[in-house]
Design an enzyme around this catalytic site. Sequence first.
Site, PDB file in Angstrom:
ATOM      1  CG  HIS A  26      -5.183 -50.093  41.238  1.00  0.00           C
ATOM      2  ND1 HIS A  26      -4.851 -48.780  41.054  1.00  0.00           N
ATOM      3  CD2 HIS A  26      -6.138 -50.353  40.319  1.00  0.00           C
ATOM      4  CE1 HIS A  26      -5.561 -48.272  40.065  1.00  0.00           C
ATOM      5  NE2 HIS A  26      -6.350 -49.226  39.595  1.00  0.00           N
TER       6      HIS A  26
ATOM      7  CE  LYS B  47      -3.526 -48.092  36.798  1.00  0.00           C
ATOM      8  NZ  LYS B  47      -4.550 -48.300  35.759  1.00  0.00           N
TER       9      LYS B  47
ATOM     10  CD  GLU C 150     -10.134 -43.767  38.401  1.00  0.00           C
ATOM     11  OE1 GLU C 150     -10.510 -42.583  38.556  1.00  0.00           O
ATOM     12  OE2 GLU C 150      -8.980 -44.061  38.065  1.00  0.00           O
TER      13      GLU C 150
ATOM     14  CG  ASN D 167      -9.233 -44.723  33.758  1.00  0.00           C
ATOM     15  OD1 ASN D 167      -9.141 -43.509  33.593  1.00  0.00           O
ATOM     16  ND2 ASN D 167      -8.624 -45.356  34.741  1.00  0.00           N
TER      17      ASN D 167
ATOM     18  NE  ARG E   7      -7.844 -42.274  30.315  1.00  0.00           N
ATOM     19  CZ  ARG E   7      -6.802 -42.893  30.834  1.00  0.00           C
ATOM     20  NH1 ARG E   7      -6.133 -43.775  30.091  1.00  0.00           N
ATOM     21  NH2 ARG E   7      -6.406 -42.669  32.074  1.00  0.00           N
TER      22      ARG E   7
ATOM     23  CB  VAL F 103      -0.612 -46.895  29.699  1.00  0.00           C
ATOM     24  CG1 VAL F 103       0.836 -47.315  29.489  1.00  0.00           C
ATOM     25  CG2 VAL F 103      -0.752 -45.389  29.529  1.00  0.00           C
TER      26      VAL F 103
END
Length: 286
Positions: free
Chosen positions: A29, A58, A109, A111, A113, A116
């Site tokens: 990933h 994660k 995908e 994200n 935003r 973390v």
Amino acid sequence: AYARTRALARTVFGDDRVYLERYLSPARHVEVQVLCDAHGNAVHLGTRDCSVQRRHQKLIEEGPAPALAATTIAALEAAAVRGATAVGYSGVGTFEFLVDEAERFYFMEINCRLQVEHPVTELITGVDLVHEQLHVAGGLPLRLRQGDVQVRGVAVECRVNAEDPDRDFAPTPGRLTVFRAPAGPFTRVDTHGHPGYRISPHYDSLLAKVVVWAPERELALSRMERALGEFDVDGVRTTIGFLRRVLDHPPFRKGRYATDVVERLLHPAGSVPVPPDADRSARRTR
């Protein structure tokens, strides 16, 4: 499985159309951080590897992604920028990919935003992503061009969660009787924990993010081992001990690990069989 998926989709969404995805095993990933404005400008800020996961969430992230060819990293970064500009994206965002053993990669995908693990990117680029996000949200053009972004060294982040790895990472809410975080040079800890703090069972179990930087990966891992060893937490079970096990795991140490690394540590060959979908990481992750 196809029939069950269609039936569930019809019941829940009123639409039974489904699509098939390539199954990758093993898979890594790998994600690319991008920063874009409303004026058509976009830059990438390097890669992060997020393959250490439990229940597809994660646990450890590092940047840049280790043990990948420079050409693969360049292609990932270019694909992310190309995708962001194609849709007119504005703000910070993360393009997430699955990478197979031959280093072929597949879009998973985006994200839309701040994530973390954004401190990993901040430490290797020196770019304050929160500051830049506010800047472009105000309608201003990017202050950075791609040539301004320089990736230096290696950063590793460990998520310290109030969870019990021996019980399939079950949450362990409770009151912190002792909480002392590591410190020192090249170490960053983001946390809301303090002695007396009560961890609620109703929210995310993340207790702290520990991030270290070093000029090269082996030193970064050593600094992370030192930082985790300095943590002193009592009152709840945490993932600290398990994170140290991952750092000692030979495939992880070599930078050649996949999304099944946690399952393989918890269930070594000859003990509990690894579920057939253990490394099916093409699900949403934080």
